[in-house]
Design an enzyme around this catalytic site. Structure first.
Site, short mmCIF file in Angstrom:
data_model
loop_
_atom_site.label_atom_id
_atom_site.label_comp_id
_atom_site.label_asym_id
_atom_site.label_seq_id
_atom_site.Cartn_x
_atom_site.Cartn_y
_atom_site.Cartn_z
N ASP A 15 1.96 -8.01 2.90
CA ASP A 15 0.54 -7.68 3.00
C ASP A 15 -0.19 -8.65 3.94
O ASP A 15 0.13 -9.84 3.97
CB ASP A 15 -0.09 -7.74 1.60
N HIS A 32 0.70 -5.65 12.87
CA HIS A 32 1.94 -5.01 12.42
C HIS A 32 3.11 -5.44 13.31
O HIS A 32 4.22 -5.68 12.82
CB HIS A 32 1.79 -3.49 12.43
N LEU A 126 24.21 -9.45 3.78
CA LEU A 126 22.93 -9.09 3.17
C LEU A 126 22.71 -7.59 3.22
O LEU A 126 22.99 -6.93 4.23
CB LEU A 126 21.80 -9.79 3.94
#
Length: 243
Positions: A15, A32, A126
């Site tokens: 956020d 962004h 991962l």
């Protein structure tokens, strides 16, 4: 920090991109784009630390309510990031999974997602999960629909439905539930993210905006996690005895 004090699975609400850009008198999409750089850094750090799963909330089912121009720019950014990053993820043994309702995306984006997942599906490092057009309510409802269909077809007796069967229908069924949830940007809520899966997750909130999240803050979150006593309904004494 010793390996046994690290979370297996970290889930993050990224956020603050828009506010980061606004503070710098930049358009929201600049925030962004800056946030993608932070994603790249976090993937690298988590892989180095031996974290098994990193789940990032990239676009919620409610984000379609944002201005059309911003949504279109987010979709373009998602597509370009996939095209640019997928080979590097594959090279670094990262497995990519996208969760959420894909049918709302363009055919081209859906095709890119499928190609990226196929390319990395056998990687053993991962696991990077991107939640896109995802909502916790949606996840639970879709799971309920699938079980209801099995009952309707006579495959599954209704009385046999339990938590384990229900969990098997959810988006993260093949992965461990999140141990640590991080939210940047100062808000202190889970915002319809992994509602079932976060039942016993440790929560960490920071005022830092996502593009400014870095190794220092990740280490702070991990240090906080290492101090938590995870009881899962038991008493502290029981946990200590079994440690």
């Amino acid at each position: 920090m010793t390996q046994n004090l690290l979370p297996h699975h970290i889930a993050i609400i990224m956020d603050g991109n828009g506010r980061w850009a606004k503070k710098r008198l930049l358009p929201r999409h600049a925030g962004h784009k800056a946030g993608v750089n932070t994603v790249r850094l976090l993937v690298k750090l988590c892989a180095e630390k031996g974290i098994e799963v990193l789940t990032l909330f990239a676009f919620s089912s409610e984000n379609w309510r944002r201005p059309t121009q911003e949504v279109n720019l987010l979709m373009e950014l998602f597509m370009s990031a996939l095209q640019r990053e997928i080979n590097n993820l594959h090279k670094n043994n990262v497995s990519l999974q996208i969760i959420g309702a894909r049918d709302a995306f363009s055919d081209k984006l859906q095709q890119l997602i499928a190609q990226a997942e196929k390319l990395t599906e056998h990687n053993t490092g991962l696991t990077l999960v991107i939640a896109a057009n995802y909502g916790g309510h949606w996840d639970i409802v879709e799971a309920a629909k699938r079980l209801a269909s099995h009952v309707e077809q006579g495959i599954l007796p209704c009385h046999e439905i339990n938590e384990k069967l229900f969990e098997a229908q959810l988006c993260l069924a093949n992965l461990p539930e999140p141990d640590l949830f991080i939210r940047t940007g100062g808000e202190k809520r889970v915002s319809n993210f992994l509602l079932w899966q976060l039942a016993y997750t440790e929560l960490f909130f920071t005022d830092t905006l996502w593009p400014d999240f870095d190794k220092v803050l990740l280490d702070k979150a991990l240090e906080s996690f290492a101090t938590r006593q995870r009881r899962f309904g038991r008493t502290g004494e029981q946990v200590s005895e079994n440690a």
